[in-house]
Enzyme design. Structure first.
Site, PDB file in Angstrom:
ATOM      1  N   ASP A 191       0.889  -1.314  -0.166  1.00 19.15           N
ATOM      2  CA  ASP A 191      -0.036   0.018  -0.077  1.00 19.15           C
ATOM      3  C   ASP A 191       0.964   1.259   0.025  1.00 19.15           C
ATOM      4  O   ASP A 191       1.871   1.265   0.798  1.00 19.15           O
ATOM      5  CB  ASP A 191      -0.997  -0.170   1.457  1.00 19.15           C
ATOM      6  CG  ASP A 191      -1.966   1.179   1.065  1.00 19.15           C
ATOM      7  OD1 ASP A 191      -3.204   0.602   1.088  1.00 19.15           O
ATOM      8  OD2 ASP A 191      -2.092   2.134   1.153  1.00 19.15           O
ATOM      9  N   ILE A 192       0.508   2.180  -0.956  1.00 15.29           N
ATOM     10  CA  ILE A 192       1.371   3.347  -1.065  1.00 15.29           C
ATOM     11  C   ILE A 192       1.137   4.378   0.077  1.00 15.29           C
ATOM     12  O   ILE A 192       2.181   5.167   0.470  1.00 15.29           O
ATOM     13  CB  ILE A 192       0.833   4.273  -2.212  1.00 15.29           C
ATOM     14  CG1 ILE A 192       2.035   5.095  -2.787  1.00 15.29           C
ATOM     15  CG2 ILE A 192      -0.269   5.157  -1.916  1.00 15.29           C
ATOM     16  CD1 ILE A 192       1.500   5.692  -4.215  1.00 15.29           C
TER      17      ILE A 192
ATOM     18  N   ASN B 259     -12.822  -3.115   3.059  1.00 16.51           N
ATOM     19  CA  ASN B 259     -13.811  -1.776   2.827  1.00 16.51           C
ATOM     20  C   ASN B 259     -14.730  -1.640   1.823  1.00 16.51           C
ATOM     21  O   ASN B 259     -14.464  -1.808   0.733  1.00 16.51           O
ATOM     22  CB  ASN B 259     -12.921  -0.492   2.887  1.00 16.51           C
ATOM     23  CG  ASN B 259     -11.978  -0.434   4.208  1.00 16.51           C
ATOM     24  OD1 ASN B 259     -12.374  -0.882   5.100  1.00 16.51           O
ATOM     25  ND2 ASN B 259     -10.720   0.123   3.894  1.00 16.51           N
TER      26      ASN B 259
ATOM     27  N   GLN C 280     -13.907   2.894   1.326  1.00 14.64           N
ATOM     28  CA  GLN C 280     -13.636   2.381   0.146  1.00 14.64           C
ATOM     29  C   GLN C 280     -13.312   3.572  -0.818  1.00 14.64           C
ATOM     30  O   GLN C 280     -14.163   4.392  -1.063  1.00 14.64           O
ATOM     31  CB  GLN C 280     -14.426   1.403  -0.522  1.00 14.64           C
ATOM     32  CG  GLN C 280     -13.993   0.740  -1.786  1.00 14.64           C
ATOM     33  CD  GLN C 280     -14.830  -0.287  -2.202  1.00 14.64           C
ATOM     34  OE1 GLN C 280     -16.009  -0.584  -1.957  1.00 14.64           O
ATOM     35  NE2 GLN C 280     -14.507  -1.009  -3.325  1.00 14.64           N
ATOM     36  N   SER C 281     -12.104   3.642  -1.074  1.00 19.10           N
ATOM     37  CA  SER C 281     -11.789   4.780  -2.150  1.00 19.10           C
ATOM     38  C   SER C 281     -11.480   4.398  -3.743  1.00 19.10           C
ATOM     39  O   SER C 281     -11.311   4.958  -4.596  1.00 19.10           O
ATOM     40  CB  SER C 281     -10.724   5.558  -1.588  1.00 19.10           C
ATOM     41  OG  SER C 281      -9.466   4.651  -1.441  1.00 19.10           O
TER      42      SER C 281
ATOM     43  N   HIS D  63     -10.203  -5.310  -3.134  1.00 16.87           N
ATOM     44  CA  HIS D  63      -8.944  -5.412  -2.746  1.00 16.87           C
ATOM     45  C   HIS D  63      -9.133  -5.946  -1.230  1.00 16.87           C
ATOM     46  O   HIS D  63      -9.857  -5.223  -0.515  1.00 16.87           O
ATOM     47  CB  HIS D  63      -8.215  -4.238  -2.789  1.00 16.87           C
ATOM     48  CG  HIS D  63      -8.526  -2.855  -2.426  1.00 16.87           C
ATOM     49  ND1 HIS D  63      -9.423  -2.306  -3.319  1.00 16.87           N
ATOM     50  CD2 HIS D  63      -8.617  -2.152  -1.230  1.00 16.87           C
ATOM     51  CE1 HIS D  63      -9.929  -1.048  -2.642  1.00 16.87           C
ATOM     52  NE2 HIS D  63      -9.451  -1.183  -1.256  1.00 16.87           N
TER      53      HIS D  63
ATOM     54  N   HIS E 217      -7.149  -5.702   2.200  1.00 12.92           N
ATOM     55  CA  HIS E 217      -5.983  -5.068   2.914  1.00 12.92           C
ATOM     56  C   HIS E 217      -5.354  -6.124   3.866  1.00 12.92           C
ATOM     57  O   HIS E 217      -6.180  -6.720   4.711  1.00 12.92           O
ATOM     58  CB  HIS E 217      -6.538  -4.018   3.951  1.00 12.92           C
ATOM     59  CG  HIS E 217      -7.004  -2.756   2.934  1.00 12.92           C
ATOM     60  ND1 HIS E 217      -6.343  -1.612   2.901  1.00 12.92           N
ATOM     61  CD2 HIS E 217      -8.136  -2.445   2.605  1.00 12.92           C
ATOM     62  CE1 HIS E 217      -6.919  -0.809   2.443  1.00 12.92           C
ATOM     63  NE2 HIS E 217      -7.873  -1.235   2.030  1.00 12.92           N
TER      64      HIS E 217
HETATM   65  P1  AMP Z   1      -9.610   1.461  -0.084  1.00 15.11           P
HETATM   66  O1  AMP Z   1      -9.774   2.824   0.775  1.00 15.11           O
HETATM   67  O2  AMP Z   1     -10.163   0.415   1.119  1.00 15.11           O
HETATM   68  O3  AMP Z   1     -10.351   1.678  -1.107  1.00 15.11           O
HETATM   69  O4  AMP Z   1      -8.176   1.280  -0.225  1.00 15.11           O
HETATM   70  C1  AMP Z   1      -7.548   1.751  -1.233  1.00 15.11           C
HETATM   71  C2  AMP Z   1      -5.948   1.824  -0.746  1.00 15.11           C
HETATM   72  O5  AMP Z   1      -5.284   1.817  -2.011  1.00 15.11           O
HETATM   73  C3  AMP Z   1      -5.625   2.849   0.242  1.00 15.11           C
HETATM   74  O6  AMP Z   1      -5.044   2.255   1.347  1.00 15.11           O
HETATM   75  C4  AMP Z   1      -4.567   3.652  -0.706  1.00 15.11           C
HETATM   76  O7  AMP Z   1      -3.682   3.929   0.337  1.00 15.11           O
HETATM   77  C5  AMP Z   1      -4.026   2.713  -1.523  1.00 15.11           C
HETATM   78  N1  AMP Z   1      -3.357   3.206  -2.928  1.00 15.11           N
HETATM   79  C6  AMP Z   1      -4.136   4.376  -3.318  1.00 15.11           C
HETATM   80  N2  AMP Z   1      -3.258   4.378  -4.503  1.00 15.11           N
HETATM   81  C7  AMP Z   1      -2.458   3.349  -4.530  1.00 15.11           C
HETATM   82  C8  AMP Z   1      -1.011   3.299  -5.435  1.00 15.11           C
HETATM   83  N3  AMP Z   1      -0.858   3.874  -6.594  1.00 15.11           N
HETATM   84  N4  AMP Z   1      -0.284   2.247  -4.887  1.00 15.11           N
HETATM   85  C9  AMP Z   1      -0.517   1.359  -3.780  1.00 15.11           C
HETATM   86  N5  AMP Z   1      -1.598   1.614  -3.177  1.00 15.11           N
HETATM   87  C10 AMP Z   1      -2.326   2.660  -3.377  1.00 15.11           C
END
Ligand code: AMP
Ligand code: ZN
Length: 117
Positions: free
Chosen positions: A34-35, A90, A97-98, A103, A105
């Site tokens: 995760d970034i 999420n 969820q964004s 996915h 975690h």
């Molecule tokens: P969610 O908020 O459950 O949808 O998780 C999305 C996750 O993706 C978050 O924890 C972000 O930090 C992660 N994320 C967003 N962009 C990237 C990326 N380019 N590489 C790796 N992780 C990412």
């Protein structure tokens, strides 16, 4: 032509259009760091097939979702964090969820309180 996968962040990572730090890969799933890590281990495990999330999944996706969970368990084993880790889905913006490509975690390497916020 545009479809759900063309501007999906995780589909773009799967296609190699956006770099990611790969942790694990097999025929069905891909895992990467995760970034914005929320724990010493914070890995995302995604199915190679696009679907938006758990709400949108169907019975035909059951095996893939299970494979994501089992890949997370294997990564946890490899990283010696089996004393306590968490796998999290999420579901929906209200739960944080964004990214709308399912996915899992994997969070571990520190104490995880309960209930989550
Ligand atoms: P969610 O908020 O459950 O949808 O998780 C999305 C996750 O993706 C978050 O924890 C972000 O930090 C992660 N994320 C967003 N962009 C990237 C990326 N380019 N590489 C790796 N992780 C990412
Ligand atoms: Zn996608």
């Amino acid at each position: 032509m545009t479809d759900a996968t063309s501007d999906c962040l995780f589909c773009r990572i799967l296609r190699g259009e956006i770099p990611a730090k790969k942790v694990y890969e097999d025929e069905y799933v891909f895992a990467f760091e995760d970034i914005n890590p929320q724990a010493p281990t914070h890995v995302l495990v995604v199915p190679k097939k696009h679907f938006a999330g758990l709400k949108e999944a169907g019975a035909g996706d059951a095996e893939l979702i299970g494979r994501c969970q089992l890949a997370a368990a294997q990564i946890a084993r490899d990283r010696n964090i089996e004393q306590g880790y968490r796998t999290v889905l999420n579901v929906g913006p209200g739960a944080g969820q964004s990214v709308f490509h399912l996915h899992v975690h994997l969070l571990g390497g520190r104490h995880l309180s309960w209930p989550p916020g």
